[in-house]
Write an enzyme that holds these catalytic residues in place. Sequence first.
Site, PDB file in Angstrom:
ATOM      1  N   SER A  12     -52.218   2.655  55.657  1.00  0.00           N
ATOM      2  CA  SER A  12     -52.590   4.161  54.793  1.00  0.00           C
ATOM      3  C   SER A  12     -51.667   4.928  54.695  1.00  0.00           C
ATOM      4  CB  SER A  12     -53.207   3.432  53.717  1.00  0.00           C
ATOM      5  OG  SER A  12     -52.958   4.926  52.427  1.00  0.00           O
ATOM      6  N   TYR A  66     -62.677   2.734  51.741  1.00  0.00           N
ATOM      7  CA  TYR A  66     -61.515   2.523  52.005  1.00  0.00           C
ATOM      8  C   TYR A  66     -61.284   3.097  53.088  1.00  0.00           C
ATOM      9  CZ  TYR A  66     -56.489   1.959  50.831  1.00  0.00           C
ATOM     10  OH  TYR A  66     -55.501   1.565  50.997  1.00  0.00           O
TER      11      TYR A  66
END
Length: 356
Positions: A197, A210
């Site tokens: 990401s 996360y």
Amino acid sequence: MQIKDYVGLQFFEGSFMVVLGLLPYIVFQKYVAMFLVAMVVLYVLLRVIRRSNVEKIAIHGQGVLITGCDTGFGHHLARRLDRSGFTVYAGCLDEHGDGAGTLRTSDTGRMHVLPLDVTSDTSVNSCLDYVTKMCGDNGLWALVNNAGIDFLGHVEFSTMEMYKRVAEVNQFGVVRVTKAFLPLIRREKGRVLNVTSVNGRFNLQFKSVYNMTKWAVESFSDILRLEMLKFGVKVVVIEPGNYGGITEVLGDRFMDGCQRDIATMLTSAGPDVRDCYGQDSLEEMRKNVQDPKKRLRPPSVDPVIDAMENAITLVNPQYRYLVHEGNTFLDKFCVLAILNSYLPGSWMTYLINKVV
């Protein structure tokens, strides 16, 4: 001294002072010119290098395993590669779900929809047995570790169980599947794609659970790349920008789960934490994420799928693909990710608080 000599001397002195005064500007302009010339040369070289690296492999049904094909990037990539001529092993958490059903409508004969839970050794080994049998004497050309889940929560509110739950999918799931399938990848001298990401490059508040997993996979990928060089295996990292609004990562299911997690956080947190942050802090966090201005849907996931396809089909893919979303001229998250490698920490803190 004659007048003409005096005038000449004055002119010489005046000219000298002007040149002296302009010297810093001249020097500065010289370096600016050199910098611009260097940038032009670098740009041309990069163009030449990129053109020399556009050679693609011949597609003849090579096998590609993709995790997390129920929705999002994995689902779209599975369909793209199936149409392109690859044999696709699409791992779905829910083999009876709508996503798996859509993939099964393929009439190419190359689409294999498999149950795959990346948190389960039994599930991964079962998938490995099937793929090994289907590959026969051949190996596996590519593994795409795409499965992942998102999470929101302050550090003090997030429980250890929440940290472990997300890491089991996003981090250890990648390691588990990669270790299982590397022998097949090595046999084919193929490649491993790990989807991280933009948050694997810089950090935001509420994202520790996360982001830790994405930074871990970035590190895992770099180390694996070094170890795989002697086997001819390439390791590529795909870093999507602001695509949460279109992949269902921040969809209704996520928001429902977020609401349940908030209730658990409030119950688990001690009175000191609740009093310090305020009872409404978690709800404000959720509403902030749901802000329509921050959840613009990119036009499509095609830029990410294009990057994945390049990583699978190019003879010499890039090590990393940072993919900007297409709503704006520049994806602010990707810009911050790039700047994070160069700017002081205090500057980045200021920018993140101002921009995000």
